[in-house]
Write a protein that holds these residues in place. Structure first.
Motif, PDB file in Angstrom:
ATOM      1  N   PHE A 322      10.393  73.312 -25.060  1.00 44.70           N
ATOM      2  CA  PHE A 322       9.099  73.021 -25.676  1.00 44.70           C
ATOM      3  C   PHE A 322       9.249  71.798 -26.565  1.00 44.70           C
ATOM      4  N   GLY A 323       8.488  70.755 -26.215  1.00 41.35           N
ATOM      5  CA  GLY A 323       8.650  69.458 -26.849  1.00 41.35           C
ATOM      6  C   GLY A 323       9.844  68.765 -26.250  1.00 41.35           C
ATOM      7  N   SER A 324       9.622  67.954 -25.216  1.00 44.49           N
ATOM      8  CA  SER A 324      10.731  67.330 -24.492  1.00 44.49           C
ATOM      9  C   SER A 324      10.434  65.860 -24.282  1.00 44.49           C
ATOM     10  N   ALA A 325      11.341  65.013 -24.729  1.00 47.17           N
ATOM     11  CA  ALA A 325      11.178  63.569 -24.558  1.00 47.17           C
ATOM     12  C   ALA A 325      11.658  63.177 -23.164  1.00 47.17           C
ATOM     13  N   GLN A 326      10.772  62.589 -22.387  1.00 45.68           N
ATOM     14  CA  GLN A 326      11.078  62.231 -21.002  1.00 45.68           C
ATOM     15  C   GLN A 326      11.020  60.717 -20.809  1.00 45.68           C
ATOM     16  N   THR A 327      11.747  60.248 -19.784  1.00 45.99           N
ATOM     17  CA  THR A 327      11.806  58.825 -19.393  1.00 45.99           C
ATOM     18  C   THR A 327      12.143  57.928 -20.580  1.00 45.99           C
ATOM     19  N   THR A 328      13.108  58.340 -21.389  1.00 46.53           N
ATOM     20  CA  THR A 328      13.510  57.535 -22.542  1.00 46.53           C
ATOM     21  C   THR A 328      14.662  56.595 -22.231  1.00 46.53           C
ATOM     22  N   SER A 329      15.270  56.749 -21.050  1.00 44.56           N
ATOM     23  CA  SER A 329      16.472  55.981 -20.690  1.00 44.56           C
ATOM     24  C   SER A 329      17.582  56.172 -21.710  1.00 44.56           C
ATOM     25  N   GLY A 330      17.641  57.357 -22.277  1.00 43.95           N
ATOM     26  CA  GLY A 330      18.683  57.673 -23.235  1.00 43.95           C
ATOM     27  C   GLY A 330      18.373  57.295 -24.660  1.00 43.95           C
ATOM     28  N   GLY A 331      17.224  56.649 -24.898  1.00 44.88           N
ATOM     29  CA  GLY A 331      16.866  56.266 -26.264  1.00 44.88           C
ATOM     30  C   GLY A 331      16.427  57.467 -27.079  1.00 44.88           C
ATOM     31  N   LEU A 332      16.643  57.398 -28.397  1.00 48.32           N
ATOM     32  CA  LEU A 332      16.315  58.520 -29.272  1.00 48.32           C
ATOM     33  C   LEU A 332      14.939  58.406 -29.906  1.00 48.32           C
ATOM     34  N   PHE A 333      14.127  57.446 -29.429  1.00 44.21           N
ATOM     35  CA  PHE A 333      12.801  57.284 -29.997  1.00 44.21           C
ATOM     36  C   PHE A 333      11.767  57.153 -28.889  1.00 44.21           C
ATOM     37  N   VAL A 334      10.611  57.744 -29.141  1.00 46.77           N
ATOM     38  CA  VAL A 334       9.468  57.636 -28.242  1.00 46.77           C
ATOM     39  C   VAL A 334       8.304  57.082 -29.050  1.00 46.77           C
ATOM     40  N   ASP A 335       7.663  56.050 -28.535  1.00 48.06           N
ATOM     41  CA  ASP A 335       6.503  55.470 -29.207  1.00 48.06           C
ATOM     42  C   ASP A 335       5.230  56.156 -28.744  1.00 48.06           C
ATOM     43  N   GLU A 336       4.328  56.423 -29.690  1.00 50.01           N
ATOM     44  CA  GLU A 336       2.981  56.884 -29.365  1.00 50.01           C
ATOM     45  C   GLU A 336       1.985  55.998 -30.097  1.00 50.01           C
ATOM     46  N   TYR A 337       0.893  55.671 -29.404  1.00 43.06           N
ATOM     47  CA  TYR A 337      -0.088  54.740 -29.944  1.00 43.06           C
ATOM     48  C   TYR A 337      -1.427  55.443 -30.130  1.00 43.06           C
ATOM     49  N   TYR A 338      -2.049  55.221 -31.301  1.00 41.19           N
ATOM     50  CA  TYR A 338      -3.332  55.830 -31.620  1.00 41.19           C
ATOM     51  C   TYR A 338      -4.273  54.764 -32.158  1.00 41.19           C
ATOM     52  N   ASN A 339      -5.565  54.913 -31.838  1.00 44.03           N
ATOM     53  CA  ASN A 339      -6.534  53.957 -32.359  1.00 44.03           C
ATOM     54  C   ASN A 339      -6.961  54.340 -33.771  1.00 44.03           C
ATOM     55  N   GLU A 340      -7.864  53.607 -34.315  1.00 46.93           N
ATOM     56  CA  GLU A 340      -8.266  53.827 -35.704  1.00 46.93           C
ATOM     57  C   GLU A 340      -9.073  55.105 -35.880  1.00 46.93           C
ATOM     58  N   ASP A 341      -9.511  55.699 -34.779  1.00 43.49           N
ATOM     59  CA  ASP A 341     -10.180  56.997 -34.840  1.00 43.49           C
ATOM     60  C   ASP A 341      -9.195  58.159 -34.724  1.00 43.49           C
ATOM     61  N   GLY A 342      -7.897  57.844 -34.651  1.00 43.23           N
ATOM     62  CA  GLY A 342      -6.888  58.884 -34.573  1.00 43.23           C
ATOM     63  C   GLY A 342      -6.690  59.446 -33.182  1.00 43.23           C
ATOM     64  N   LEU A 343      -7.211  58.789 -32.166  1.00 41.82           N
ATOM     65  CA  LEU A 343      -7.086  59.264 -30.792  1.00 41.82           C
ATOM     66  C   LEU A 343      -6.006  58.473 -30.064  1.00 41.82           C
ATOM     67  N   GLN A 344      -5.249  59.159 -29.235  1.00 45.34           N
ATOM     68  CA  GLN A 344      -4.152  58.520 -28.520  1.00 45.34           C
ATOM     69  C   GLN A 344      -4.700  57.435 -27.610  1.00 45.34           C
ATOM     70  N   ASN A 345      -3.976  56.325 -27.583  1.00 48.01           N
ATOM     71  CA  ASN A 345      -4.509  55.140 -26.932  1.00 48.01           C
ATOM     72  C   ASN A 345      -3.375  54.416 -26.215  1.00 48.01           C
TER      73      ASN A 345
END
Length: 721
Positions: A322-345
């Motif tokens: 539960f909660g799994s980082a995928q397609t990271t190529s071994g990196g320890l960080f995943v980026d997520e982008y959200y707009n100014e309304d707080g919605l994923q973008n």
């Protein structure tokens, strides 16, 4: 008679006397040939019982390697006069398209008085005037597959006695798949009733699954799948077999797995699209009649792989992270982008966090690796490149992931990142610039679960994959990984970036783990202004529907608030989250992603928090006895309350259960008004002794594939008496 006739007669008698021994041998051989073998009894029922394969068949011989099985040769006439010749009889066991001793796909071994458990051998257990009972022992590292067994007398052409199938053997210590605990063997090899865990870490939902590894054609289907690999000489190695199966199942997911809706009537389509078990999927996979498994259904691949592995004798289980980082190529960080309304973008270029991810573990020794890396292994398929499909699955020791042993195999880095990465949240501004938010970072891999042994409980096995959070061992592992330059942030660090500010604002989000279908729930946002200065902030709260693999499905609801936060203020905002707020209903099998983004205007610094919420459907209740008698009618009562604000129409309830019901039954029922309860009863007759499972499924216009189950122990009539 002439004068020379007595002399000729004496010479003829002498020649006859000299030829008599050879003639006698010839006559014996001729008589033996004419006697021949009347039949060969493979004693499938008895052998299969002893080899734990009786659920596969009682008519065809299916045995496990390293363990003797018994056959009986019946002759047409008494054979005591020919024992010297029969002592020169040998057996031949062979498999594959071109059997040969060189690649160990053919073995010739005499029938002697001493068996040998380390190689192919046979010994006479019992004999009478017209039959021999022979015990055949296979090596504990023999090649698995379909075999032919032949009888050879001297240098004559071998005679086919029959066929048998040889599998891996977790009951034999010398076998590479040996599993010492009997309860675990029964769970991870013999149990056909599985549970797969879906949902979120805070709301784990169980899905009953029929692995069906002992269904009539599954053994042949599994070996047909394996036969795409032509290196039959390597089929004695479970590491090779597991890798091949993992690669093939992964590559075939883009082919025919699920039925094509355009070619089925609506009722047939609904039935065929049910995800109740592995067997229908495996059949369509190999027959080539269907459509692909899309990414939103990819979790079924882990279940099908588990079925094939168990069928061939390799202990296996389905594990959910539960909660799994995928397609990271071994990196320890995943980026997520959200707009100014707080919605994923938009999509990240550095991986994606799945709400849950399923994988298949299998049990075996790993003699080619350093000591200590045997035990549970993770099937880790990768995308095929060119024609190398059969080389695209790694087998990763769970211990290697826990210890961060990146040099063991390339896939360790990906699996380590999957349960140790963290999320970096960015705000996409209207002018196109990106701003790092002060995020309540959501770490992954905090719960890894599988079905418990011998029951229906959920077992948390996170400790197999990682050390406790904050422990000294965890710190040491992370430091070791850092030295191996796994991190991809500044300085190859292992900690996520954070915003240092002298004027902070803190944001916390509280939400229920689930939202009832059609209902509502309370959520709260807490803002803390620890400074001596008043702050003006804009708070954006949003809800989106997402699939379990992190793919956005729909935008459902948003809300904006403008707040003035006094100095040293803790402000808690509580609001109701209701289905009635949504412009449209969330897609089937999706989740709700609740986000809160607070920006204070003086600095444009943003605080971010997020929660994933499972959609909780009405509860399907089943009442039935815990113990039932074989061949006696059994009653099950099924009920469901309509907690929705609209009637449930087009209701269909289906019941199924191996050993309980011969064929699946479906019943159309009337509509259920809001607040009312649907109650119905079913009668069926159990036919198979042991622990059995009744699965009930309901479909209606409001939802599909609502399932529940109950287990019942079926006892023989004499036990019940």
């Amino acid at each position: 008679m002439g004068q020379g006739e007595p002399s000729q007669l004496r010479m003829g008698l002498a020649g006859l006397s000299a030829a008599l021994p050879s003639l006698c041998v010839f006559m014996k051989r001729s008589r033996m040939d004419s006697l021949g073998i009347k039949s060969c009894d493979f004693q499938a029922a008895r052998n299969n019982e002893e080899h734990h394969t009786k659920d596969i068949s009682s008519r065809r011989l299916v045995v496990r390697r390293g363990q003797p099985f018994t056959i009986t040769l019946h002759f047409r006439a008494p054979v005591h006069a020919f024992l010297p010749v029969l002592k020169k009889v040998a057996l031949i066991a062979q498999t594959g398209e071109q059997p040969s001793k060189a690649n160990m796909t053919q073995a010739t071994f005499p029938i002697s008085s001493l068996g040998d458990r380390k190689r192919w051998s046979a010994e006479v257990e019992d004999r009478d005037a017209q039959s021999w009972t022979i015990s055949v022992t296979t090596p504990s590292d023999a090649i698995i597959g379909h075999y032919s067994l032949l009888l050879q007398v001297l240098h004559r052409k071998p005679r086919l006695l029959g066929q048998f199938t040889l599998l891996f053997n977790p009951w034999v210590r010398e076998d590479a798949v040996f599993l010492e605990n009997e309860a675990q063997r029964r769970e991870y090899l013999l149990n056909q009733n599985g549970l797969i865990y879906l949902g979120t870490a805070d709301c784990i939902q169980e899905e009953p699954w029929d692995f069906g590894q002992f269904e009539g054609d599954v053994l042949d289907l599994s070996l047909d799948l394996l036969s795409m690999d032509k290196q039959v000489e390597k089929w004695g190695n479970p590491v090779h077999v597991a890798r091949i199966l993992g690669a093939l199942l992964h590559s075939l997911k883009k082919k025919s797995v699920l039925p094509t809706p355009q070619t089925q009537a609506a009722q047939e389509e609904a039935l065929l699209n049910k995800r109740r078990g592995s067997v229908p999927i495996l059949r369509q996979w190999l027959t080539g009649q269907g459509r692909p498994v899309c990414d939103g259904q990819a979790w079924v691949l882990a279940a099908v792989a588990c079925t094939v592995l168990r069928c061939l004798g390799i202990p296996a289980r389905v594990v959910t992270t539960f909660g799994s980082a995928q397609t990271t190529s071994g990196g320890l960080f995943v980026d997520e982008y959200y707009n100014e309304d707080g919605l994923q973008n938009g999509e990240s270029q550095r991986g994606k966090i799945w709400i849950f991810q399923t994988s298949t573990e299998c049990w075996m020794t790993r003699p080619a690796l350093p000591q200590g890396y045997g035990g549970w292994q993770i099937l880790y398929p990768s995308a095929p490149e060119g024609s190398g499909v059969l080389k695209t699955c790694d087998l990763v020791p769970v211990r290697a992931v826990k210890e961060g042993t990146l040099g063991l195999t390339p896939a360790v880095a990906d699996l380590f990142a999957a349960i140790n990465a963290s999320c970096v949240v960015w705000k996409c501004c209207e002018d196109g610039t990106l701003e790092l938010t002060n995020s309540n970072t959501k770490y992954v891999g905090n719960n890894i679960s599988t079905k418990g042994v011998g029951g229906d409980r959920c077992e948390d096995i996170t400790q197999n994959y990682k050390y406790p959070e904050g422990s000294l061992q965890e710190k040491e592992v992370l430091e070791k990984v850092q030295k191996d330059k796994l991190g991809h942030w500044e300085g190859n660090g292992i900690c996520p970036p954070s915003l240092e500010t002298s004027d902070p604002l803190y944001l916390f989000l509280e939400a229920p783990p689930s939202l009832p279908l059609g209902g509502d729930a309370q959520l709260s946002v807490t803002l803390i202004n620890p400074s001596d200065q008043e702050k003006t902030a804009q708070l954006a709260i949003g809800v989106q529907a997402v699939h379990y693999n992190g793919t956005l499905a729909d935008e459902l609801w948003r809300k904006k608030l403008f707040l003035t936060l006094s100095a040293n203020l803790v402000k808690k905002i509580t609001t109701s989250l209701s289905y009635s707020y949504f412009e449209r209903s969330p897609p089937e099998n999706s989740f709700l992603r609740l986000t809160a983004l607070a920006t204070y205007s003086e600095s444009s610094l943003s605080c971010f928090a997020q929660e994933d919420i499972a959609i909780c459907r009405p509860c399907l209740a089943i009442e039935m006895p815990e113990v039932a008698e074989q061949y006696q009618p059994l009653k099950a009562s099924v009920s469901i309350q309509n907690s929705l604000d609209a009637p449930m129409k087009d209701c269909v309830i289906s019941i199924l259960g191996r050993g309980l019901i011969h064929r699946e039954r479906s019943y159309k029922l009337g509509p259920v008004r809001p607040g009312n309860t649907l109650c119905t009863q079913f009668f069926f007759t159990p036919t198979k002794v042991g622990l059995q499972r009744l699965t009930v499924e309901m479909d209606c216009n409001m939802f599909q594939n609502l399932t529940h189950y109950r287990s019942v122990t079926v006892v023989a009539p004499e036990q019940a008496a």
